[in-house]
Scaffold this motif. Sequence first.
Motif, PDB file in Angstrom:
ATOM      1  N   ALA A  27       0.838  -1.193   0.000  1.00  0.00           N
ATOM      2  CA  ALA A  27       0.000   0.000   0.000  1.00  0.00           C
ATOM      3  C   ALA A  27       0.874   1.244   0.000  1.00  0.00           C
ATOM      4  O   ALA A  27       1.857   1.330   0.721  1.00  0.00           O
ATOM      5  N   ASP A  28       0.499   2.203  -0.816  1.00  0.00           N
ATOM      6  CA  ASP A  28       1.277   3.441  -0.882  1.00  0.00           C
ATOM      7  C   ASP A  28       0.349   4.554  -1.333  1.00  0.00           C
ATOM      8  O   ASP A  28      -0.187   4.521  -2.427  1.00  0.00           O
ATOM      9  N   ASP A  29       0.162   5.570  -0.473  1.00  0.00           N
ATOM     10  CA  ASP A  29      -0.777   6.633  -0.800  1.00  0.00           C
ATOM     11  C   ASP A  29      -0.125   7.744  -1.603  1.00  0.00           C
ATOM     12  O   ASP A  29      -0.708   8.805  -1.773  1.00  0.00           O
ATOM     13  N   ARG A 235      12.583  -2.928  -9.099  1.00  0.00           N
ATOM     14  CA  ARG A 235      11.157  -3.268  -9.141  1.00  0.00           C
ATOM     15  C   ARG A 235      10.389  -2.240  -9.964  1.00  0.00           C
ATOM     16  O   ARG A 235      10.594  -1.039  -9.823  1.00  0.00           O
ATOM     17  N   ALA A 236       9.500  -2.720 -10.822  1.00  0.00           N
ATOM     18  CA  ALA A 236       8.687  -1.836 -11.660  1.00  0.00           C
ATOM     19  C   ALA A 236       7.272  -2.391 -11.736  1.00  0.00           C
ATOM     20  O   ALA A 236       7.082  -3.608 -11.775  1.00  0.00           O
ATOM     21  N   PRO A 237       6.265  -1.516 -11.747  1.00  0.00           N
ATOM     22  CA  PRO A 237       4.883  -1.995 -11.818  1.00  0.00           C
ATOM     23  C   PRO A 237       4.503  -2.410 -13.233  1.00  0.00           C
ATOM     24  O   PRO A 237       5.125  -1.984 -14.216  1.00  0.00           O
ATOM     25  N   ILE A 238       3.486  -3.252 -13.342  1.00  0.00           N
ATOM     26  CA  ILE A 238       2.901  -3.583 -14.640  1.00  0.00           C
ATOM     27  C   ILE A 238       1.887  -2.492 -14.981  1.00  0.00           C
ATOM     28  O   ILE A 238       0.948  -2.248 -14.226  1.00  0.00           O
ATOM     29  N   GLN A 239       2.105  -1.799 -16.097  1.00  0.00           N
ATOM     30  CA  GLN A 239       1.214  -0.714 -16.515  1.00  0.00           C
ATOM     31  C   GLN A 239       0.777  -0.938 -17.957  1.00  0.00           C
ATOM     32  O   GLN A 239       1.504  -1.533 -18.753  1.00  0.00           O
ATOM     33  N   GLY A 240      -0.416  -0.445 -18.285  1.00  0.00           N
ATOM     34  CA  GLY A 240      -0.952  -0.667 -19.609  1.00  0.00           C
ATOM     35  C   GLY A 240      -0.094  -0.109 -20.722  1.00  0.00           C
ATOM     36  O   GLY A 240       0.064  -0.713 -21.769  1.00  0.00           O
ATOM     37  N   GLN A 241       0.478   1.063 -20.510  1.00  0.00           N
ATOM     38  CA  GLN A 241       1.361   1.694 -21.491  1.00  0.00           C
ATOM     39  C   GLN A 241       2.533   2.273 -20.715  1.00  0.00           C
ATOM     40  O   GLN A 241       2.599   3.451 -20.431  1.00  0.00           O
ATOM     41  N   ALA A 242       3.471   1.401 -20.350  1.00  0.00           N
ATOM     42  CA  ALA A 242       4.599   1.783 -19.499  1.00  0.00           C
ATOM     43  C   ALA A 242       5.485   2.763 -20.246  1.00  0.00           C
ATOM     44  O   ALA A 242       6.160   2.401 -21.192  1.00  0.00           O
ATOM     45  N   GLU A 243       5.519   4.010 -19.806  1.00  0.00           N
ATOM     46  CA  GLU A 243       6.092   5.052 -20.652  1.00  0.00           C
ATOM     47  C   GLU A 243       7.173   5.893 -20.000  1.00  0.00           C
ATOM     48  O   GLU A 243       8.099   6.325 -20.679  1.00  0.00           O
ATOM     49  N   SER A 244       7.087   6.164 -18.696  1.00  0.00           N
ATOM     50  CA  SER A 244       8.009   7.137 -18.115  1.00  0.00           C
ATOM     51  C   SER A 244       8.477   6.710 -16.733  1.00  0.00           C
ATOM     52  O   SER A 244       7.867   5.859 -16.069  1.00  0.00           O
ATOM     53  N   VAL A 245       9.571   7.331 -16.300  1.00  0.00           N
ATOM     54  CA  VAL A 245      10.091   7.082 -14.956  1.00  0.00           C
ATOM     55  C   VAL A 245      10.901   8.288 -14.507  1.00  0.00           C
ATOM     56  O   VAL A 245      11.540   8.969 -15.318  1.00  0.00           O
ATOM     57  N   GLY A 257       5.307   6.285 -14.725  1.00  0.00           N
ATOM     58  CA  GLY A 257       4.127   6.835 -15.377  1.00  0.00           C
ATOM     59  C   GLY A 257       3.698   6.039 -16.587  1.00  0.00           C
ATOM     60  O   GLY A 257       4.454   5.225 -17.127  1.00  0.00           O
ATOM     61  N   SER A 258       2.465   6.285 -17.033  1.00  0.00           N
ATOM     62  CA  SER A 258       1.907   5.595 -18.191  1.00  0.00           C
ATOM     63  C   SER A 258       1.132   6.586 -19.052  1.00  0.00           C
ATOM     64  O   SER A 258       0.871   7.710 -18.630  1.00  0.00           O
ATOM     65  N   GLU A 259       0.769   6.145 -20.249  1.00  0.00           N
ATOM     66  CA  GLU A 259       0.015   6.997 -21.168  1.00  0.00           C
ATOM     67  C   GLU A 259      -1.477   6.759 -21.021  1.00  0.00           C
ATOM     68  O   GLU A 259      -1.916   5.815 -20.369  1.00  0.00           O
ATOM     69  N   GLY A 260      -2.268   7.616 -21.693  1.00  0.00           N
ATOM     70  CA  GLY A 260      -3.712   7.450 -21.743  1.00  0.00           C
ATOM     71  C   GLY A 260      -4.440   8.491 -20.917  1.00  0.00           C
ATOM     72  O   GLY A 260      -3.852   9.215 -20.100  1.00  0.00           O
ATOM     73  N   ASP A 261      -5.755   8.590 -21.123  1.00  0.00           N
ATOM     74  CA  ASP A 261      -6.580   9.492 -20.327  1.00  0.00           C
ATOM     75  C   ASP A 261      -6.553   9.052 -18.870  1.00  0.00           C
ATOM     76  O   ASP A 261      -6.607   7.863 -18.562  1.00  0.00           O
ATOM     77  N   GLN A 262      -6.484  10.036 -17.970  1.00  0.00           N
ATOM     78  CA  GLN A 262      -6.468   9.742 -16.531  1.00  0.00           C
ATOM     79  C   GLN A 262      -5.383   8.720 -16.205  1.00  0.00           C
ATOM     80  O   GLN A 262      -5.596   7.760 -15.458  1.00  0.00           O
ATOM     81  N   SER A 263      -4.205   8.916 -16.771  1.00  0.00           N
ATOM     82  CA  SER A 263      -3.130   7.941 -16.585  1.00  0.00           C
ATOM     83  C   SER A 263      -2.579   7.993 -15.170  1.00  0.00           C
ATOM     84  O   SER A 263      -2.562   9.043 -14.525  1.00  0.00           O
ATOM     85  N   GLY A 264      -2.126   6.845 -14.696  1.00  0.00           N
ATOM     86  CA  GLY A 264      -1.646   6.740 -13.336  1.00  0.00           C
ATOM     87  C   GLY A 264      -0.135   6.831 -13.227  1.00  0.00           C
ATOM     88  O   GLY A 264       0.594   6.437 -14.131  1.00  0.00           O
ATOM     89  N   VAL A 265       0.322   7.365 -12.101  1.00  0.00           N
ATOM     90  CA  VAL A 265       1.742   7.388 -11.753  1.00  0.00           C
ATOM     91  C   VAL A 265       1.887   6.585 -10.463  1.00  0.00           C
ATOM     92  O   VAL A 265       1.207   6.871  -9.472  1.00  0.00           O
ATOM     93  N   GLU A 266       2.739   5.578 -10.488  1.00  0.00           N
ATOM     94  CA  GLU A 266       2.892   4.685  -9.344  1.00  0.00           C
ATOM     95  C   GLU A 266       4.251   4.871  -8.685  1.00  0.00           C
ATOM     96  O   GLU A 266       5.277   4.908  -9.352  1.00  0.00           O
ATOM     97  N   ARG A 267       4.228   4.989  -7.373  1.00  0.00           N
ATOM     98  CA  ARG A 267       5.447   5.154  -6.583  1.00  0.00           C
ATOM     99  C   ARG A 267       5.955   3.794  -6.132  1.00  0.00           C
ATOM    100  O   ARG A 267       5.203   2.998  -5.577  1.00  0.00           O
ATOM    101  N   VAL A 268       7.227   3.531  -6.361  1.00  0.00           N
ATOM    102  CA  VAL A 268       7.857   2.295  -5.910  1.00  0.00           C
ATOM    103  C   VAL A 268       9.052   2.669  -5.048  1.00  0.00           C
ATOM    104  O   VAL A 268      10.040   3.231  -5.539  1.00  0.00           O
ATOM    105  N   ALA A 269       8.957   2.378  -3.758  1.00  0.00           N
ATOM    106  CA  ALA A 269      10.050   2.693  -2.848  1.00  0.00           C
ATOM    107  C   ALA A 269      11.277   1.861  -3.208  1.00  0.00           C
ATOM    108  O   ALA A 269      11.173   0.687  -3.556  1.00  0.00           O
ATOM    109  N   LEU A 270      12.442   2.477  -3.132  1.00  0.00           N
ATOM    110  CA  LEU A 270      13.682   1.765  -3.412  1.00  0.00           C
ATOM    111  C   LEU A 270      14.041   0.886  -2.219  1.00  0.00           C
ATOM    112  O   LEU A 270      13.940   1.304  -1.063  1.00  0.00           O
ATOM    113  N   ASP A 271      14.456  -0.334  -2.512  1.00  0.00           N
ATOM    114  CA  ASP A 271      14.847  -1.250  -1.452  1.00  0.00           C
ATOM    115  C   ASP A 271      16.312  -1.621  -1.601  1.00  0.00           C
ATOM    116  O   ASP A 271      17.023  -1.081  -2.447  1.00  0.00           O
TER     117      ASP A 271
END
Length: 327
Positions: A27-29, A235-245, A257-271
């Motif tokens: 979980a990551d807000d 570690r990297a998330p699975i995204q529909g259109q994996a486009e940016s970091v 980050g990913s492409e598309g309308d209302q595209s999501g940006v996911e945070r992945v903590a470094l381990d």
Amino acid sequence: MRSLPYVTGAAAAAAVVLLTAAGPAVADDSDFTIKDPRVKESSGLAASRAHPGIYWTHNDQDEPRVFAVDSRTGETVATITMTGVGKPRDMEAISVGADGSVYVGDIGDNLDGSWDHVWIYRFPEPKELKDATVRATQFTVKYADGARNAEAMMVHPKTGRVYIASKNEDGGGLYEGPATLTASGTNTFRRIGDVPWVTDGAFSPDGKELVLRSYFSARGYEWKNGRLGADHRVRAPIQGQAESVTYSSDGKALMFGSEGDQSGVERVALDKDSVSGGGDKSPSEEGGSVADDGISGDGGNSLTYGVLILGGAAALVLGLKRLLRRR
């Protein structure tokens, strides 16, 4: 960049179900969604140096403009329109340099070499976040070994030197620009190393690591004396259109980050496996190979896993459609 089909909302939801079944999610807000309807193809992502929590992004084929997005709300808080640069052809990357300027890479070439030059645009990061029109500096770029297609451009946070990672069909290369870019002539970028086929990259805030991402994976490289060092898995998330970091401004996480309308940006903590010198051995040390998707060594399992997830999601969606038709 349109070479990979978008995953439908239902398929993405199905993928989340499959991922959850495979193991607990962290979980990551700090994740956020880019809410601006004008941002339909977020092709690059860069953490602001002047404004913590703000991320710069842009469309790939659009007016010469970039958007400042507040990660706390997902809302655009400033739109910067660049003048003096003409109409962009294929803007694919963005980075904030050591000089406090925003660099935009108009470096895409989906025809793999139809343009004998590409461009980089630069403007000072604004002190105040509000809509503005700025005069940007335009730099003409050529590659020493011929035209390239590229989506990744990185500005080193200490030296200010600009690097581009190409993605031609014959494999990717890391290219180094001149120590100082010139606006009055051509800037020749020279190949300094081989890298996987990638969609974006970013330097860590301390300049000691370079991360490159592809559709299904990401790898980190130690950065020593201006050259690639040992690589390791990230570690990297699975995204529909994996486009940016990009790295978060504090360097403690990667934002994907990913492409598309209302595209999501996911945070992945470094381990501990995502720090310089950690993780896997390089492909040459363990006899692995680097595939065009950016996976090396045992990372090929990540590609298989990603394909299985997307395939399973598609199958679930088809099953749901058939069930609805029976009703």
